[in-house]
Design an enzyme around this catalytic site. Structure first.
Site, PDB file in Angstrom:
ATOM      1  CD  GLN A 114      68.187  34.346  67.509  1.00  0.00           C
ATOM      2  OE1 GLN A 114      68.773  34.238  66.434  1.00  0.00           O
ATOM      3  NE2 GLN A 114      67.374  35.348  67.766  1.00  0.00           N
ATOM      4  CD  GLU A 145      62.570  36.021  64.006  1.00  0.00           C
ATOM      5  OE1 GLU A 145      63.520  35.274  64.261  1.00  0.00           O
ATOM      6  OE2 GLU A 145      61.686  35.733  63.175  1.00  0.00           O
ATOM      7  NE  ARG A 199      61.093  32.000  55.564  1.00  0.00           N
ATOM      8  CZ  ARG A 199      62.363  31.744  55.812  1.00  0.00           C
ATOM      9  NH1 ARG A 199      62.811  31.868  57.045  1.00  0.00           N
ATOM     10  NH2 ARG A 199      63.178  31.391  54.854  1.00  0.00           N
ATOM     11  CD  GLU A 243      56.363  27.760  60.976  1.00  0.00           C
ATOM     12  OE1 GLU A 243      55.939  26.936  60.144  1.00  0.00           O
ATOM     13  OE2 GLU A 243      55.749  28.804  61.277  1.00  0.00           O
ATOM     14  N   GLY A 292      74.103  22.391  67.231  1.00  0.00           N
ATOM     15  CA  GLY A 292      72.960  22.691  68.081  1.00  0.00           C
ATOM     16  C   GLY A 292      72.292  23.990  67.665  1.00  0.00           C
ATOM     17  CB  SER A 307      74.073  24.271  60.734  1.00  0.00           C
ATOM     18  OG  SER A 307      74.634  25.116  61.707  1.00  0.00           O
TER      19      SER A 307
END
Length: 352
Positions: free
Chosen positions: A132, A183, A110, A150, A129, A124
């Site tokens: 994940q 991912e 990406r 990232e 916090g 957020s």
């Protein structure tokens, strides 16, 4: 172990039963009789002391006799629990890693991170916090490289976090690239060009086939092949596609243009005129017909050289063998074909 004296216990039992409620509660029976609404409502009044009733000698003796066995059983249960309690493998533990000790992966598939979406994620994270953990690879003492996450790392920096939760894995370069690619594909975070570049990098660096890449990322080979074709576009057109100025469908149509300048010119027209995929196809087809139409040849065949030139032009245009029999302005034109497909091709070109 000696047995308790039952006669003595029986005598004590009778004596206790004759003492009333106070003896059963183990305290002064007058404590309750002295309580009044005034004393109950007065915080300074002494409260009655309620004690647990004493254990009868028979039960105490029984308890004393089983105490060692109970202790042994409790120890055994404790040891069993400690033995079966699973130890979390180090590769699955979550660590708090200082942000400054982490760097981005240079092969991260990406490349584009939308500012607005990154700002929303940062807000957020500041409030809730990071839910994940980031996936990291250790590259040196207290130094880590991102495998996946990232975007979360960038957002955490904007939120002024000092540390981020992370899982650390020991992987080679190929596994790192595959995990990062998978991912991002699962999250649908990659645009088609980024995905194609990642496939191309896997194939070139690790000498993989299209089928091998497809198997690793759970895609059909045809899907991988079609995405790789997008890399034949000029850098300018690829950048327009990554920024959303043209769609993947329009980009596929532009691939039919071999000339790089034509690709850029048509891509700019798509953007300026908001052309649909169908309109772009028609425009490109019209240009191809104009480019492929030979200049009209004045037929005044008076020599074999002129006939040979005309024959070559016809063969080039039709893509097949051509024979010309000429006699004083009359003759035959023979077209040769060697399959149904070639015949259809000749007919299509004659119609155009």
């Amino acid at each position: 172990m000696s047995k308790p004296n039952t006669s003595h216990n029986h005598k004590n039992k009778k004596q206790k039963l004759g003492r009333g409620l106070g003896s059963l509660l183990g305290g002064d029976s007058g404590a309750f009789s002295k309580m009044t609404p005034e004393t109950m409502g007065n915080d300074s009044a002494p409260a009655p002391v309620i004690q647990k009733p004493p254990t009868p000698p028979q039960q105490q003796a029984k308890k004393d006799s089983t105490a060692p066995e109970t202790a042994i059983a409790q120890d055994a249960v404790k040891e069993t629990k400690e033995a079966v309690q699973p130890q979390i493998p180090e590769k699955n533990r979550i660590w708090n890693i200082p942000i400054e000790n982490i760097r981005a992966n240079k092969d991260q598939p990406r490349k584009h991170f939308e500012k607005e979406a990154l700002d929303e994620l940062s807000a957020s994270i500041k409030e809730k916090g990071i839910l994940q953990p980031i996936l990291l690879k250790k590259t040196a003492p207290d130094r880590y490289e991102i495998i996946a996450g990232e975007r979360r790392w960038r957002a955490a920096q904007k939120a002024a976090l000092q540390e981020v939760p992370a899982i650390i894995r020991d992987l080679d370069d190929q596994e790192v690239l595959e995990l990062a690619l998978i991912e991002n594909i699962q999250r649908r975070d990659l645009n088609p060009i980024e995905e194609a570049e990642a496939y191309d990098l896997l194939m070139k660096r690790f000498e993989l086939t299209q089928q091998a890449v497809a198997d690793r990322v759970g895609k059909e080979r045809a899907t991988v092949a079609n995405l790789l074709r997008l890399l034949q576009l000029t850098p300018e057109v690829r950048e327009m596609m990554m920024s959303g100025q043209i769609s993947q469908g329009q980009a596929k149509v532009l691939l039919s243009l071999q000339d790089k300048k034509d690709q850029v010119e048509m891509a700019l027209r798509v953007k300026a005129e908001n052309l649909s995929v169908r309109a772009l196809e028609k425009l490109i087809h019209k240009r191809k017909v104009e480019d492929e139409t030979p200049e009209p040849v004045e037929v005044k065949p008076k020599s074999a050289a002129q006939m040979s030139t005309l024959k070559e032009e016809l063969q080039k245009h039709l893509g097949s063998r051509v024979d010309i029999e000429y006699h004083s302005g009359k003759g035959k034109l023979k077209l040769y074909f060697y399959s149904d497909e070639q015949l259809n091709q000749i007919v299509d070109r004659l119609r155009d």
